[in-house]
Design a protein around this motif. Structure first.
Motif, short mmCIF file in Angstrom:
data_model
loop_
_atom_site.label_atom_id
_atom_site.label_comp_id
_atom_site.label_asym_id
_atom_site.label_seq_id
_atom_site.Cartn_x
_atom_site.Cartn_y
_atom_site.Cartn_z
N ASN A 18 0.85 -1.18 0.00
CA ASN A 18 0.00 0.00 0.00
C ASN A 18 0.88 1.23 0.00
N CYS A 20 0.74 5.70 -0.10
CA CYS A 20 -0.09 6.89 0.07
C CYS A 20 0.57 8.08 -0.62
N HIS A 44 -9.04 2.11 -4.53
CA HIS A 44 -8.28 3.14 -3.84
C HIS A 44 -9.12 3.80 -2.76
N ASN A 61 -5.30 12.67 0.55
CA ASN A 61 -4.46 11.47 0.63
C ASN A 61 -5.08 10.42 -0.28
N GLU A 63 -4.64 6.54 -1.24
CA GLU A 63 -4.00 5.29 -0.84
C GLU A 63 -4.44 4.18 -1.78
#
Length: 89
Positions: A18, A20, A44, A61, A63
């Motif tokens: 993962n 970010c 996402h 953000n 991710e």
């Protein structure tokens, strides 16, 4: 004394992982659309990160799962090149 700029270390990541990205721009809707244009239909998460003191800029953000270094860099470069994105961290 060692200067941090003299140390050349590459971030070692185990893929897939993962990742970010912090995506900065002027309008939330345009930023969200830019993100969707870049990542297409990949799973996402988008979350509000911050708003500048004057309210001119916001950051989101993003991710998602990246599969390898090339994938991670491609997404970074594509977001950075988008007309509605001011900065990617």
């Amino acid at each position: 004394m060692v200067n941090i700029n003299d140390i050349e270390q590459k971030l070692e990541l185990e893929y897939p992982c993962n990742w970010c990205y912090k995506v900065v721009g002027e309008e939330r809707e345009k930023l969200e659309n830019a993100i969707r244009e870049v990542i297409v239909e990949r799973e996402h998460k988008i979350a509000h990160s911050n708003t500048s003191r004057t309210g001119k800029y916001i950051s989101l953000n993003l991710e998602l799962l990246v599969h390898n270094e090339e994938d991670r860099q491609f997404i970074y470069d594509a977001l950075k090149a988008h007309q509605h994105v001011k900065m990617v961290l």
